[in-house]
Design an enzyme around this catalytic site. Structure first.
Site, PDB file in Angstrom:
ATOM      1  N   LYS A 262       0.894  -1.259  -0.131  1.00  0.00           N
ATOM      2  CA  LYS A 262      -0.018  -0.029  -0.049  1.00  0.00           C
ATOM      3  C   LYS A 262       0.834   1.394  -0.075  1.00  0.00           C
ATOM      4  O   LYS A 262       1.590   1.230   0.806  1.00  0.00           O
ATOM      5  CB  LYS A 262      -0.939   0.063   1.165  1.00  0.00           C
ATOM      6  CG  LYS A 262      -1.534   1.114   1.459  1.00  0.00           C
ATOM      7  CD  LYS A 262      -2.669   1.139   2.748  1.00  0.00           C
ATOM      8  CE  LYS A 262      -3.327   2.697   2.975  1.00  0.00           C
ATOM      9  NZ  LYS A 262      -4.119   2.549   4.043  1.00  0.00           N
ATOM     10  N   ASP A 267      -2.563   9.988   3.428  1.00  0.00           N
ATOM     11  CA  ASP A 267      -3.949   9.883   3.665  1.00  0.00           C
ATOM     12  C   ASP A 267      -4.695  10.844   4.487  1.00  0.00           C
ATOM     13  O   ASP A 267      -4.589  10.788   5.465  1.00  0.00           O
ATOM     14  CB  ASP A 267      -4.034   8.464   4.367  1.00  0.00           C
ATOM     15  CG  ASP A 267      -5.483   8.038   4.589  1.00  0.00           C
ATOM     16  OD1 ASP A 267      -6.298   8.597   3.964  1.00  0.00           O
ATOM     17  OD2 ASP A 267      -5.366   7.047   5.122  1.00  0.00           O
ATOM     18  N   LYS A 274     -10.079  13.125   7.634  1.00  0.00           N
ATOM     19  CA  LYS A 274      -9.510  12.791   8.936  1.00  0.00           C
ATOM     20  C   LYS A 274      -9.682  13.827  10.026  1.00  0.00           C
ATOM     21  O   LYS A 274      -9.616  14.993   9.640  1.00  0.00           O
ATOM     22  CB  LYS A 274      -8.382  12.091   9.110  1.00  0.00           C
ATOM     23  CG  LYS A 274      -8.012  10.613   8.436  1.00  0.00           C
ATOM     24  CD  LYS A 274      -6.802  10.370   8.294  1.00  0.00           C
ATOM     25  CE  LYS A 274      -6.700   8.918   7.812  1.00  0.00           C
ATOM     26  NZ  LYS A 274      -7.262   7.843   8.524  1.00  0.00           N
ATOM     27  N   ARG A 348      -7.667  -0.481   1.080  1.00  0.00           N
ATOM     28  CA  ARG A 348      -8.324  -1.648   0.618  1.00  0.00           C
ATOM     29  C   ARG A 348      -8.507  -1.599  -0.944  1.00  0.00           C
ATOM     30  O   ARG A 348      -8.859  -2.561  -1.704  1.00  0.00           O
ATOM     31  CB  ARG A 348      -9.462  -2.158   1.499  1.00  0.00           C
ATOM     32  CG  ARG A 348     -10.600  -1.300   1.705  1.00  0.00           C
ATOM     33  CD  ARG A 348     -11.489  -1.449   2.579  1.00  0.00           C
ATOM     34  NE  ARG A 348     -10.825  -1.062   4.003  1.00  0.00           N
ATOM     35  CZ  ARG A 348     -11.638  -1.083   4.950  1.00  0.00           C
ATOM     36  NH1 ARG A 348     -12.530  -1.831   5.080  1.00  0.00           N
ATOM     37  NH2 ARG A 348     -10.943  -0.711   6.239  1.00  0.00           N
TER      38      ARG A 348
HETATM   39  N1  BES Z   1      -3.983   4.715   6.739  1.00  0.00           N
HETATM   40  C1  BES Z   1      -5.455   4.233   7.560  1.00  0.00           C
HETATM   41  C2  BES Z   1      -4.984   3.340   8.862  1.00  0.00           C
HETATM   42  C3  BES Z   1      -4.109   3.868   9.645  1.00  0.00           C
HETATM   43  C4  BES Z   1      -4.812   4.554  10.777  1.00  0.00           C
HETATM   44  C5  BES Z   1      -2.755   3.495   9.673  1.00  0.00           C
HETATM   45  C6  BES Z   1      -3.851   4.843  11.841  1.00  0.00           C
HETATM   46  C7  BES Z   1      -1.949   4.136  10.672  1.00  0.00           C
HETATM   47  C8  BES Z   1      -2.687   4.786  11.746  1.00  0.00           C
HETATM   48  C9  BES Z   1      -6.438   3.897   6.685  1.00  0.00           C
HETATM   49  O1  BES Z   1      -6.693   4.065   5.507  1.00  0.00           O
HETATM   50  C10 BES Z   1      -7.767   4.089   7.232  1.00  0.00           C
HETATM   51  O2  BES Z   1      -7.849   5.569   7.563  1.00  0.00           O
HETATM   52  N2  BES Z   1      -8.722   3.318   7.827  1.00  0.00           N
HETATM   53  C11 BES Z   1      -9.955   3.676   8.424  1.00  0.00           C
HETATM   54  C12 BES Z   1     -10.833   2.674   8.071  1.00  0.00           C
HETATM   55  C13 BES Z   1     -12.378   3.000   8.660  1.00  0.00           C
HETATM   56  C14 BES Z   1     -12.599   4.250   7.863  1.00  0.00           C
HETATM   57  C15 BES Z   1     -13.058   1.699   8.279  1.00  0.00           C
HETATM   58  C16 BES Z   1      -9.652   3.312  10.092  1.00  0.00           C
HETATM   59  O3  BES Z   1      -8.780   2.497  10.233  1.00  0.00           O
HETATM   60  O4  BES Z   1     -10.130   4.211  10.846  1.00  0.00           O
HETATM   61 ZN    ZN Z   2      -4.817   4.882   4.438  1.00  0.00          ZN
HETATM   62 ZN    ZN Z   3      -7.640   6.192   5.084  1.00  0.00          ZN
END
Ligand code: BES
Ligand code: ZN
Ligand code: ZN
Length: 488
Positions: A262, A267, A274, A348
């Site tokens: 990935k 992000d 976020k 994903r």
């Molecule tokens: N890159 C993030 C996951 C992440 C969060 C990595 C904190 C490292 C530290 C990923 O793309 C994400 O935002 N995932 C969300 C998914 C949710 C919206 C279902 C998450 O884990 O909050």
């Molecule tokens: Zn991410």
């Molecule tokens: Zn994300």
């Protein structure tokens, strides 16, 4: 060798705790005084150091005791922590040269048959090689720090080749990790998808066994990677689909092993923006990609007898008027449609297309590596990576490799009940579930897009970087993946 006779500015000696008293890892003829010190002042806690000058009987200027913790609990982590103490000590006291006797075969392994000299040497050499890494790319004034220039060893005659090779392997893995750390630490305004593409091309220039291919937005469109493109939609940065292909000099009949990373260089969450706190950390969202690069570099340095391929899907995830909106439905490369309920569950989406794409290599095994979910941090903290697999043996092999390399992973569940959470009224599936078991639901989503190969997904959101004072990329799970490869 007789350690009493070693002339060196600093001699590092490992000592285990033993009940109330410490014990010198090797029974020294003149150890009474040292034992006395240990009894009175030095607790031999794992990673502690204690310096003594002009110790009678020793030719070394300073003898530095390094705490190895309890002998029964000795493992790869203890070994790595103890070696870390050596390099930290050298850095702190500006010691330019020293001799470590920590990897004392007799003392270390007599009660720990599960640890081999080879694996221990790989871990120790790796640690020594990367431990003084400092990120310096974006400083005007580069802080002064020691870097390891030369590294030698002595061992018994019969172990010379084994130790020599293990040190070379450890160094190669450290070089891979250093690349991973360097890329992870770079900010997103420098480390763009294009930058990652150039990095791949640089690897191809450096190693004749590696070929690189970098596809841009137009070509990704031709491949009909609608899921990947939906993430890149809001970004003005050009996305990149990067392939690194390591081909052994001697042709192999084995099917290739493929790593998929990935590579979200930033992000923001996209339209599902976020929270502002800690958003800077989302420059690390390409650590899966960085570890694929690290593995390919280490592979090229060590040399393998089969084809090893790395594929990285790289893009920013940004909000804009072009960005994908919650509720949008996109068509993935596999033809399956996806309702995007949350644009922050973007990893994903790009992995889905990458997992479909790699089927063309006819792989035996595909391992994807991703900072995929914050839920994995809830489950495993910053201790273990999460491993999901459709093949028990593969999952076990990865967990074992993590143990050997002190780069640990924990086996997580993959089953239909998680996949059911992804039902959508408007598409073949949605990109998020109902909010619980987020890591397992994400893995179940990925499984819908895999081809006919053994597959494992490693969620590294908790382990890819260090927080606090040590903030920065950790280089994980390059060591785990290399231990897995070395075992193939
Ligand atoms: N890159 C993030 C996951 C992440 C969060 C990595 C904190 C490292 C530290 C990923 O793309 C994400 O935002 N995932 C969300 C998914 C949710 C919206 C279902 C998450 O884990 O909050
Ligand atoms: Zn991410
Ligand atoms: Zn994300």
């Amino acid at each position: 060798a007789d350690i009493l006779k070693i002339k060196t500015p600093a001699l590092f000696v490992g000592v285990f705790k033993e009940g109330k008293h410490g014990v010198i890892s090797k029974d020294l003829p003149n150890s009474a005084e040292i034992k006395n010190i240990i009894r009175k002042e030095f607790r031999c806690g794992l990673g502690d150091a204690y310096m003594m000058r002009d110790v009678p009987g020793f030719a070394a200027e300073k003898v530095v005791l390094i705490g190895m913790g309890e002998e029964d609990k000795f493992d790869m982590k203890a070994l790595e922590d103890a070696h870390c103490a050596v390099t930290c000590f050298m850095e702190e006291y500006s010691i330019k040269e020293g001799v470590s006797t920590l990897l004392d075969e007799e003392a270390l392994f007599k009660n720990h048959e599960e640890i081999t000299l080879k694996d221990a040497t790989i871990v120790a050499a790796r640690k020594v090689h990367y431990s003084n890494y400092k990120y310096t790319s974006t400083f005007k004034e580069i802080p002064d720090h020691n870097v390891l220039k030369k590294f030698g060893f002595t061992t018994s005659k019969e172990n010379t080749k084994l130790v020599k090779d293990a040190i070379a392997t450890g160094k190669a893995i450290a070089d891979g990790m250093l690349l991973t750390m360097q890329l992870g630490d770079l900010p997103s305004n420098i480390c763009t998808p294009t930058y990652l593409g150039n990095c791949a091309k640089d690897l191809a220039k450096e190693y004749k066994e590696i070929k690189a291919e970098v596809l841009g937005r137009k070509q990704i469109e031709s491949l009909k990677m609608g899921a990947f493109l939906s993430v890149a939609a809001g970004a003005s940065e050009e996305p990149a689909l990067i392939t690194l292909r390591y081909t052994p000099t001697k042709k192999s009949s084995k099917k290739p092993l493929v790593f998929v990373g990935k590579g979200v260089t930033f992000d923001s969450g996209g339209i599902s923006l976020k929270n502002k706190s800690g958003m800077d950390e989302m420059k690390f969202d390409m650590c899966g990609a960085a570890s694929v690069f690290g593995v390919l570099k280490a592979v090229a340095e060590i040399g393998f007898d089969r084809e090893i391929i790395g594929v990285v899907a790289a893009t920013e995830n940004m909000p804009s008027s072009y960005a994908t909106k919650p509720g949008d439905v996109v068509t993935s490369m596999s033809g399956k449609t996806i309702e995007i309920l949350n644009t922050d569950a973007e990893g994903r989406l790009l992995l889905a297309d990458a997992l479909t794409y790699v089927d063309k290599f006819n792989p035996e095994v595909v391992i994807d590596i991703a900072t995929l979910t914050s839920a994995i941090i809830q489950a495993l903290g910053h201790v273990h990576a999460g491993v999901f697999s459709n093949d028990e043996d593969l999952a076990d092999a990865l967990v074992d490799a993590g143990e050997i390399a002190n780069d640990t992973a924990w086996k997580m569940p993959l089953d239909e009940q998680f996949a059911e959470k992804l039902k959508s009224n408007f598409a073949d599936c949605a990109n998020i579930g109902c909010g619980v078991a987020g890591s397992a639901v994400a893995a179940a989503f990925l499984e819908k897009f895999i081809g006919d190969y053994k597959w494992a997904h490693i969620d590294i959101a908790g382990v890819a970087w260090n927080r606090g004072d040590n903030k920065g990329a950790s280089g994980r799970p390059v060591a785990l993946l290399m231990a897995y490869l070395l075992n193939q």
